[in-house]
Scaffold this active site. Sequence first.
Site, PDB file in Angstrom:
ATOM      1  CG  HIS A 132      -0.282   0.029   2.376  1.00 27.65           C
ATOM      2  ND1 HIS A 132       0.256  -0.933   3.164  1.00 27.65           N
ATOM      3  CD2 HIS A 132       0.245   1.197   3.208  1.00 27.65           C
ATOM      4  CE1 HIS A 132       0.647  -0.626   4.175  1.00 27.65           C
ATOM      5  NE2 HIS A 132       0.661   0.699   4.324  1.00 27.65           N
ATOM      6  CB  ALA A 133       1.008   4.453  -1.331  1.00 24.85           C
TER       7      ALA A 133
END
Length: 131
Positions: free
Chosen positions: A48-49
Site C-alpha cells: 500500500h501507499a
Amino acid sequence: MNIEIIQIPKIEDNRGNISIIENDVVPFEIKRVYYLYDIPSSSKRGGHAHKEQFELLIPLSGSFDVVLKNGKEERIIALNKPDKGLLIKSNVWRELNNFSSGAVCLVISSGVFDEDDYIRDYEDYLKHLNA
C-alpha cells in the site's frame, strides 16, 4: 524517491546497546506505534501507499526487504540494523518481504489509523499520482 535512512542514536557499553527514539530523531509527531512479528519468510506485508502519513520502519530483530515504488522507479532497501530506520514519506508504495526468522519490524507513524489515507491497489496508486 521520498524516503530517507534515519540514524537512531545508539549507546554502547559492555552490557549491550540501547537505542533511544525521541522527538528529535523522528521528523514528525508520533501518533501511532505498531510492530510486525512471527511473519513467515514467504509472506509479504505492506502492499500500500499512504496519501498523507509518514512512517518510520525499524528492524528491531532480524532482517527484511522493503520494495519501494514511486511510479517511475523501484528501489529495494534491506533493513537489518536496529539503529537504522527507513523513513517513508507520503505517496510511496511499499511492500515488505524476505523476512528472516524472528524478524520484528517496528513502525512509527505520523497518523492514527485512517482507512481513507491508504491506497491498497497499485493501479489506483498510479492513478492517484497522475491526478
